[in-house]
Write an enzyme that holds these catalytic residues in place. Sequence first.
Site, PDB file in Angstrom:
ATOM      1  N   TYR A  99     -17.717 -50.972 -45.554  1.00  0.00           N
ATOM      2  CA  TYR A  99     -17.731 -49.679 -44.844  1.00  0.00           C
ATOM      3  C   TYR A  99     -19.065 -49.470 -44.135  1.00  0.00           C
ATOM      4  CZ  TYR A  99     -13.228 -47.689 -45.961  1.00  0.00           C
ATOM      5  OH  TYR A  99     -11.878 -47.423 -45.981  1.00  0.00           O
ATOM      6  N   GLU A 182      -0.103 -41.059 -63.044  1.00  0.00           N
ATOM      7  CA  GLU A 182      -0.512 -42.449 -62.781  1.00  0.00           C
ATOM      8  C   GLU A 182      -1.447 -42.954 -63.886  1.00  0.00           C
ATOM      9  OE1 GLU A 182      -0.151 -42.613 -57.914  1.00  0.00           O
ATOM     10  OE2 GLU A 182      -2.130 -42.308 -58.770  1.00  0.00           O
ATOM     11  N   GLU A 440      18.920 -54.077 -51.061  1.00  0.00           N
ATOM     12  CA  GLU A 440      20.232 -54.146 -50.407  1.00  0.00           C
ATOM     13  C   GLU A 440      21.117 -52.963 -50.814  1.00  0.00           C
ATOM     14  OE1 GLU A 440      23.017 -57.321 -51.551  1.00  0.00           O
ATOM     15  OE2 GLU A 440      21.687 -57.758 -53.232  1.00  0.00           O
TER      16      GLU A 440
HETATM   17  P1  NDP Z   1      -1.698 -31.967 -58.241  1.00  0.00           P
HETATM   18  O1  NDP Z   1      -1.998 -30.698 -57.554  1.00  0.00           O
HETATM   19  O2  NDP Z   1      -0.681 -32.893 -57.695  1.00  0.00           O
HETATM   20  O3  NDP Z   1      -1.279 -31.684 -59.759  1.00  0.00           O
HETATM   21  C1  NDP Z   1      -2.013 -30.835 -60.577  1.00  0.00           C
HETATM   22  C2  NDP Z   1      -1.317 -30.778 -61.909  1.00  0.00           C
HETATM   23  O4  NDP Z   1      -2.114 -30.064 -62.830  1.00  0.00           O
HETATM   24  C3  NDP Z   1       0.013 -30.072 -61.831  1.00  0.00           C
HETATM   25  O5  NDP Z   1       0.892 -30.725 -62.707  1.00  0.00           O
HETATM   26  C4  NDP Z   1      -0.327 -28.663 -62.321  1.00  0.00           C
HETATM   27  O6  NDP Z   1       0.751 -28.020 -62.955  1.00  0.00           O
HETATM   28  C5  NDP Z   1      -1.378 -28.974 -63.349  1.00  0.00           C
HETATM   29  N1  NDP Z   1      -2.288 -27.867 -63.581  1.00  0.00           N
HETATM   30  C6  NDP Z   1      -2.931 -27.118 -62.663  1.00  0.00           C
HETATM   31  N2  NDP Z   1      -3.721 -26.203 -63.274  1.00  0.00           N
HETATM   32  C7  NDP Z   1      -3.575 -26.396 -64.600  1.00  0.00           C
HETATM   33  C8  NDP Z   1      -4.123 -25.783 -65.734  1.00  0.00           C
HETATM   34  N3  NDP Z   1      -4.984 -24.773 -65.638  1.00  0.00           N
HETATM   35  N4  NDP Z   1      -3.756 -26.236 -66.950  1.00  0.00           N
HETATM   36  C9  NDP Z   1      -2.885 -27.256 -67.063  1.00  0.00           C
HETATM   37  N5  NDP Z   1      -2.320 -27.872 -66.024  1.00  0.00           N
HETATM   38  C10 NDP Z   1      -2.667 -27.457 -64.797  1.00  0.00           C
HETATM   39  O7  NDP Z   1      -3.100 -32.644 -58.398  1.00  0.00           O
HETATM   40  P2  NDP Z   1      -3.591 -34.085 -58.717  1.00  0.00           P
HETATM   41  O8  NDP Z   1      -4.946 -33.823 -59.260  1.00  0.00           O
HETATM   42  O9  NDP Z   1      -2.631 -34.853 -59.582  1.00  0.00           O
HETATM   43  O10 NDP Z   1      -3.632 -34.797 -57.291  1.00  0.00           O
HETATM   44  C11 NDP Z   1      -4.337 -34.205 -56.201  1.00  0.00           C
HETATM   45  C12 NDP Z   1      -3.869 -34.758 -54.884  1.00  0.00           C
HETATM   46  O11 NDP Z   1      -4.326 -36.095 -54.751  1.00  0.00           O
HETATM   47  C13 NDP Z   1      -2.350 -34.852 -54.734  1.00  0.00           C
HETATM   48  O12 NDP Z   1      -1.860 -33.674 -54.170  1.00  0.00           O
HETATM   49  C14 NDP Z   1      -2.172 -36.018 -53.833  1.00  0.00           C
HETATM   50  O13 NDP Z   1      -2.058 -35.584 -52.512  1.00  0.00           O
HETATM   51  C15 NDP Z   1      -3.421 -36.840 -53.987  1.00  0.00           C
HETATM   52  N6  NDP Z   1      -3.128 -38.111 -54.680  1.00  0.00           N
HETATM   53  C16 NDP Z   1      -2.262 -39.003 -54.144  1.00  0.00           C
HETATM   54  C17 NDP Z   1      -1.960 -40.182 -54.790  1.00  0.00           C
HETATM   55  C18 NDP Z   1      -0.976 -41.139 -54.221  1.00  0.00           C
HETATM   56  O14 NDP Z   1      -0.682 -41.055 -53.037  1.00  0.00           O
HETATM   57  N7  NDP Z   1      -0.396 -42.037 -55.016  1.00  0.00           N
HETATM   58  C19 NDP Z   1      -2.577 -40.528 -56.067  1.00  0.00           C
HETATM   59  C20 NDP Z   1      -3.477 -39.514 -56.554  1.00  0.00           C
HETATM   60  C21 NDP Z   1      -3.722 -38.368 -55.865  1.00  0.00           C
HETATM   61  P3  NDP Z   1       1.896 -27.237 -62.127  1.00  0.00           P
HETATM   62  O15 NDP Z   1       2.842 -28.271 -61.630  1.00  0.00           O
HETATM   63  O16 NDP Z   1       2.498 -26.340 -63.152  1.00  0.00           O
HETATM   64  O17 NDP Z   1       1.203 -26.494 -61.038  1.00  0.00           O
END
Ligand code: NDP
Length: 452
Positions: A99, A182, A440
């Site tokens: 990078y 993941e 398929e």
């Molecule tokens: P997300 O916003 O996808 O998920 C957050 C999770 O934490 C949800 O399950 C939420 O629950 C829960 N949560 C939120 N607040 C609390 C709390 N106070 N107590 C307990 N649980 C809580 O965030 P991630 O951190 O997993 O990922 C962030 C972003 O990173 C994603 O939106 C994605 O775009 C990107 N990403 C993409 C990947 C890929 O393309 N493979 C891989 C990793 C990240 P609830 O559902 O009830 O709100």
Amino acid sequence: MPFDYDLFVIGGGSGGVRAARVAAFEVGARVGLAEEDRYGGTCVIRGCVPKKLMVFASDVAHFLPEAEGYGWTFSEAKFDWTVFHQKLTQELDRLEAIYRGLLKRAGVHTFDSRAKIVEEHTVELSNGERITAQTILVAVGGTPTLPKIEGIDHAITSNEMFHFDRLPESILIVGGGYIASEFSGIMNGLGVKTTQYYRGEQVLRGFDNEARDLVAGEMVKRGVDLRCGLNVEKIEKTPNGLLVTDTNGATQVYDAVMYATGRSANTKNLIDPAVDVDLGAKGEIIVDEYSQTKVPSIYALGDVTDRVNLTPVAIHEAMAFIATVFRGQPTPVDHALIPTAIFTQPEMGTLGLSEEEARAQGPIEVYVSNFRPMRQFFAGSDDKSLLKLVVCANSRKVLGCHIVVPQAGEMIQLLGIAIKLGATKEDFDRTMAVHPTIAEELVTMREPTRKT
Ligand code: NDP
């Protein structure tokens, strides 16, 4: 007075580096870029890339029994974190150097410093130096957010998951999104006793229900202790480890507790309040379809704008920004029909509307193939796979595709082209199958499983 630069980029991640490099190399702009941490950003240094390498490492645990099913024998299979971690560290160093090299060869001036926007055309570095630019681009990404519960300081985030000196024997992962799910698969595959708490009914909220149910079921089958409808009340440090009290009042000791409860934009102390850039409720920078803020000289892209937080999206936004600002071709960013993979184990690929979302919009046909792939079946594994098309009953267009299969990410990437082009179910039907493959099934599903 002329500006020091045509473009000054704050943030050396996927989006910022792409914009800086193309502006300097292809357009011939004078470009500066400031990065306070390592070049490559979240994706390369503490996200997609090291995560995927850890998925590869942990997935081997799943292939070994499969190999035995094909007649192979092993005397002993053992994973050595130290060996893997050393290689991972070297790889990240190599990528960061690439990078830096890309920027240097493109003629971008880099500053290993934090930068703050102090005026509409001016940034200030940590050493107090002020730099002016015709256009300022903010691409500083996001950071994990943690809820304010007692003992949260004892928890780690995804940022620290790549830096264990030794793997914990047990881990509690909190959250049910991409990152939590993941890492549950990764840790479980690497032999760490893995528990995941998700406060809702089922992990991966927002994705197709049938697909998320299958992923969750298979994760449990592989050994993840997934507990839905549960959260953490408090965490206490004890001589035996981290004592977690859950919302039911039960306690359990873990070696490590990782939170993946969402991310927020890195905008703290980034923009002087006198500069009139609008921020949203989560601190994200508000931009229009051209990634321009309310201040005409300031643009923002990638996770800091909290539109669709994915690396390829930030790169697309960077290319659209270059076309708009430096090539005189105003180019809005097309955020529709983005194929994406969730590197859970099993892997899920998804694109477009879930069955539930599509049904809410009008009549649909749903084609589902649930099966045990030949390779795994022969080996004696009962891994299940899913291929699913959600079709508009009127236009016949494929509105959504959800797959839980080995290499789902590879498959959904290619499906993305057809579906983005507006493929109908009949286009899928008249495509010849590649036999024998998992894919398929996508072109041989004749009768709808459900019509609504
Ligand atoms: P997300 O916003 O996808 O998920 C957050 C999770 O934490 C949800 O399950 C939420 O629950 C829960 N949560 C939120 N607040 C609390 C709390 N106070 N107590 C307990 N649980 C809580 O965030 P991630 O951190 O997993 O990922 C962030 C972003 O990173 C994603 O939106 C994605 O775009 C990107 N990403 C993409 C990947 C890929 O393309 N493979 C891989 C990793 C990240 P609830 O559902 O009830 O709100």
